[in-house]
Each structure stands twice: as C-alpha cells, then as structure tokens.
Design an enzyme around this catalytic site. Structure first.
Site, PDB file in Angstrom:
ATOM      1  N   HIS A 199       0.922  -1.188  -0.066  1.00  0.00           N
ATOM      2  CA  HIS A 199       0.158   0.066   0.052  1.00  0.00           C
ATOM      3  C   HIS A 199       0.918   1.188   0.085  1.00  0.00           C
ATOM      4  O   HIS A 199       2.099   1.145   0.153  1.00  0.00           O
ATOM      5  CB  HIS A 199      -0.980   0.199   1.252  1.00  0.00           C
ATOM      6  CG  HIS A 199      -0.307   0.151   2.393  1.00  0.00           C
ATOM      7  ND1 HIS A 199       0.682  -0.797   3.277  1.00  0.00           N
ATOM      8  CD2 HIS A 199       0.164   1.134   3.309  1.00  0.00           C
ATOM      9  CE1 HIS A 199       0.947  -0.373   4.306  1.00  0.00           C
ATOM     10  NE2 HIS A 199       0.958   1.042   4.336  1.00  0.00           N
ATOM     11  N   ASP A 201       0.813   5.216   1.739  1.00  0.00           N
ATOM     12  CA  ASP A 201       0.151   5.892   3.105  1.00  0.00           C
ATOM     13  C   ASP A 201      -0.525   7.346   2.202  1.00  0.00           C
ATOM     14  O   ASP A 201      -0.043   7.695   1.331  1.00  0.00           O
ATOM     15  CB  ASP A 201       1.272   6.173   4.072  1.00  0.00           C
ATOM     16  CG  ASP A 201       1.676   5.121   4.627  1.00  0.00           C
ATOM     17  OD1 ASP A 201       0.834   3.894   4.465  1.00  0.00           O
ATOM     18  OD2 ASP A 201       2.876   5.331   5.274  1.00  0.00           O
ATOM     19  N   HIS A 256       4.912   0.002  -0.137  1.00  0.00           N
ATOM     20  CA  HIS A 256       5.566  -0.705   1.156  1.00  0.00           C
ATOM     21  C   HIS A 256       4.689  -1.793   1.549  1.00  0.00           C
ATOM     22  O   HIS A 256       3.413  -1.705   1.354  1.00  0.00           O
ATOM     23  CB  HIS A 256       6.218   0.275   2.084  1.00  0.00           C
ATOM     24  CG  HIS A 256       5.167   1.152   2.666  1.00  0.00           C
ATOM     25  ND1 HIS A 256       4.553   2.323   2.122  1.00  0.00           N
ATOM     26  CD2 HIS A 256       4.440   1.168   3.943  1.00  0.00           C
ATOM     27  CE1 HIS A 256       3.892   2.804   2.895  1.00  0.00           C
ATOM     28  NE2 HIS A 256       3.683   2.071   4.122  1.00  0.00           N
ATOM     29  N   ARG A 266       7.237  -9.123  15.675  1.00  0.00           N
ATOM     30  CA  ARG A 266       7.922  -7.651  15.070  1.00  0.00           C
ATOM     31  C   ARG A 266       6.771  -6.691  15.587  1.00  0.00           C
ATOM     32  O   ARG A 266       5.547  -6.960  15.410  1.00  0.00           O
ATOM     33  CB  ARG A 266       7.869  -7.982  13.644  1.00  0.00           C
ATOM     34  CG  ARG A 266       8.090  -6.684  12.815  1.00  0.00           C
ATOM     35  CD  ARG A 266       8.755  -6.627  11.492  1.00  0.00           C
ATOM     36  NE  ARG A 266       9.010  -5.443  10.934  1.00  0.00           N
ATOM     37  CZ  ARG A 266       8.412  -4.456  10.514  1.00  0.00           C
ATOM     38  NH1 ARG A 266       6.943  -4.884  10.216  1.00  0.00           N
ATOM     39  NH2 ARG A 266       8.815  -3.519   9.910  1.00  0.00           N
TER      40      ARG A 266
HETATM   41  O1  LIG Z   1       4.832  -2.615   9.877  1.00  0.00           O
HETATM   42  C1  LIG Z   1       5.494  -1.718   8.978  1.00  0.00           C
HETATM   43  O2  LIG Z   1       6.540  -2.012   8.599  1.00  0.00           O
HETATM   44  C2  LIG Z   1       4.790  -1.024   8.056  1.00  0.00           C
HETATM   45  C3  LIG Z   1       3.655  -0.356   8.867  1.00  0.00           C
HETATM   46  C4  LIG Z   1       2.939   0.660   7.641  1.00  0.00           C
HETATM   47  O3  LIG Z   1       3.120   0.635   6.562  1.00  0.00           O
HETATM   48  C5  LIG Z   1       1.695   1.424   8.117  1.00  0.00           C
HETATM   49  O4  LIG Z   1       1.202   1.457   9.322  1.00  0.00           O
HETATM   50  O5  LIG Z   1       1.073   2.038   7.231  1.00  0.00           O
HETATM   51 FE   LIG Z   2       2.318   2.180   5.543  1.00  0.00          FE
END
Ligand SMILES: O=C(O)CCC(=O)C(=O)O
Ligand SMILES: [Fe+2]
Length: 343
Positions: A199, A201, A256, A266
């Site tokens: 996605h 942001d 990403h 994680r």
């Molecule tokens: O956890 C991650 O590395 C990415 C999190 C992410 O892309 C988001 O919260 O929009």
């Molecule tokens: Fe994100």
C-alpha cells in the site's frame, strides 16, 4: 475543521473482524496464504538511503532520497533512544492483553482507532498476519515531523512561508496525525503470509519505528522489493500520497509492505502525518509551469481519505488531471507488481 478521527468516520471501509489466537495456530489457514507472485526475492543490490539530520547537506540529501526512492531512514534526530524502548514496552503490553479485553476496543469501520484488521484489509482477498491499534500521536514525533517538513519543502525550493497552514511561526501547528501500533506475531509459514499488504500511505509523511526485527519492504522502480532493515535508533520516513501531489509528482509515494517472521514477534509504530484535514492540497505553484503542468487536482485530506476508502491503490490516479484512471479496474487484484506511481 473535522479532526482526523472525524475524517475517518466519514469514510467507512468494510472490515470483516477475524481475531484468531495467532499463538495457537501451528499451520497457516488458507485465508492467510497469499499468492506466490507476491513473494519474489528481495533485491539486495541497493539499500534505502540513511540520512544524518544534522548533515549540512541534509535538505539536498532528503530531496534526492524523496525523488529517487520516496523513502529514507533518519539518524541523529535528537529523539532519545529510551523513548523508543518505552513505546515498545507500551505497545507490547497492549498487544499482550487477553483477546477478549482487546476486543472491547475493536475498531469500527468508521474509526481511525481501535483494535483489529488494518483499514486496507477490505481491498485484499487474503487476511494479514497482524494485530493493529491506533492511538493518539506523540509529541516527539510531531516535532520531528515539523523538522522533516522543513527539510522536504526546502529540497523542493518551497519555504515555510509558502505554506499557509504552516502557521505564523512555521511550526505546522495545525497538522493532523495518528499513531498506528502494528504487531506481527510469529507465523508458522512466513513465506506464504503477509503482515501488511502492499500500500501507499495517504499522508504527507509517515515516520516509522521498527523493533529490531526485519520485515519492512519498499518497492523501488527498476529494482523490485527492497528490505529496509531496522537501524538502532533509526526511523524510516516515507513519502505519502499528499506529498506526492504537493510535489506535483516529483516525489513518489512509496509502495511498501510488511513481511512476517517464524520466530520473532515484530512490532512497528507508524506516525501518520498530514495537514489540517480541510486544507486544500494541490501541486505547489512553484512546481507548476508551462513545461510541467499540474498533474493533480486540488484535494483536502478529508476528501482524499474518502477517495482512498473507495479506490485504494487507484486513489492517486483518480485525482490525476488528464488521468489514466480506469474505475472499472479490479480493486481486488492481489498482484501489485504492475503498480505504477511515477508520473
Ligand atoms: O510495519 C511496518 O513496517 C509498516 C507499517 C505501515 O506501513 C503502516 O502502518 O502504514
Ligand atoms: Fe504504511
């Protein structure tokens, strides 16, 4: 002006709440098994730039990273490392609560905050191996985001005075933000599961802290997926859709995703940063000219969140002028390798 929570409330997404006890699963349920086309090996030929915030050339280094990657890591940002440790502790404590207790704070389709599936879930055919909570944003991040905005704008030749909502002291006091707490439990079959699907942001900038477990990957044009390993005390900064629009397409909004891990839990904390929700964002006048017409129409963050809730990865092209937007394209396509974000 609607708050960020009100803006989200106005644009609900369809969320199917599934809350398995991840710890008890020994094999991957089919609903979490993604198509193999998602999992081409990561490129290790290049890595996301790391920028020292105090470097005399920081603005041009930031500009180059935004233009070529849409993402960079920052170090030497003056945020004490103990703050990250405290945040990790709070995050872990929240996710360690019994499921029934977490469900009391379940996210509704209308809300920016709450426990449960990520808002993007409704656009994908498979489930994501993660828990997710959103809470209030955090003061140190707000200050850092203001500094990063100054660097980013300077790199585009725009001064704080050119941005009305930056306020009289240029501290971006009216900015809106939210904090996403992401938890990716250990997964029995990490090669077939995704923590968070691909996605972009909807923000101006997102600032991400990861615990010391790998998982974040970004899509680099010409390279494919590139891993972004956690750096001690480092923060990942990525360009969001609104900065892509403001920069008139110069800075790509980076695609990403988060992978999961067999043995390590994680955690990541994403600070989602944007303008006041009703302020109009458009390609900045200094970046528009006879040889480079405006590529996007004006849009407020509030309106854009509605567009994103409807069109997801096609949201940017839906606000593009002379656009290539095809509203009939399949929104549930789970192969994003053809996603094109450069103008
Ligand atoms: O956890 C991650 O590395 C990415 C999190 C992410 O892309 C988001 O919260 O929009
Ligand atoms: Fe994100």
């Amino acid at each position: 002006m609607p708050s960020l929570s009100e803006a989200f409330r106005g644009h609900p997404v369809h969320l199917e709440h599934k809350h398995p006890d991840f710890k008890s699963l020994e094999t991957l349920p089919d609903s979490y098994a993604w198509s193999q086309s998602q999992f081409q090996p990561c490129s290790n030929k290049c890595s996301v730039p790391v920028i020292d915030m105090k470097h005399p050339k920081a603005p041009s280094l930031v500009g180059h990273a935004c233009k070529t990657w849409g993402v960079f890591q920052v170090v030497n940002h003056d945020i004490p490392i103990t703050l990250f440790a405290d945040m990790q502790r709070v995050t872990l404590a929240l996710f360690s609560l019994p499921l029934l207790q977490k469900l009391k704070a379940a996210r509704s389709p209308h809300a920016v905050s709450g426990f449960g599936s990520p808002r993007i879930s409704s656009f994908f055919p498979k489930l994501m191996w993660s828990d997710d909570i959103v809470v209030d944003y955090q003061a140190a991040m707000e200050k850092l985001a203001g500094k990063l905005m100054c660097l980013v704008l300077a790199s585009l030749g725009i001064s704080k005075g050119d941005i009305k909502w930056a306020g009289p002291r240029g501290e971006f006091d009216g900015a809106c933000a939210a904090l996403h707490l992401n938890s990716y439990p250990c997964c029995p079959d990490p090669d077939r599961a995704l923590g968070l699907a691909a996605h972009t942001d909807s923000t101006l900038l997102t600032i991400l802290h990861q615990n010391n477990v790998n998982g974040l990957e970004v899509l680099k044009e010409g390279e494919g997926w590139v891993a972004v390993p956690p750096l001690p005390g480092g923060l990942v900064v990525n360009v969001g859709d609104l900065l892509h629009i403001l920069s008139n397409g110069l800075y790509p909004s980076v695609l990403h995703r988060a992978r999961v891990n067999r043995t390590q839990h994680r955690l990541s904390v994403a600070y989602l940063y944007g303008p006041p929700t009703n302020v109009i964002i458009s390609p900045h006048g200094k970046l528009v000219g006879p040889t480079r017409p405006a590529l996007y129409r004006s849009v407020s963050w509030n309106e854009y969140l509605g567009t994103k809730a409807e069109h997801f990865n096609k949201a940017l092209s839906s606000v593009r002028l002379n656009g290539l937007f095809d509203a009939n394209e399949d929104q549930k396509n789970d192969d994003f390798h053809s996603f094109k974000w450069f103008s």
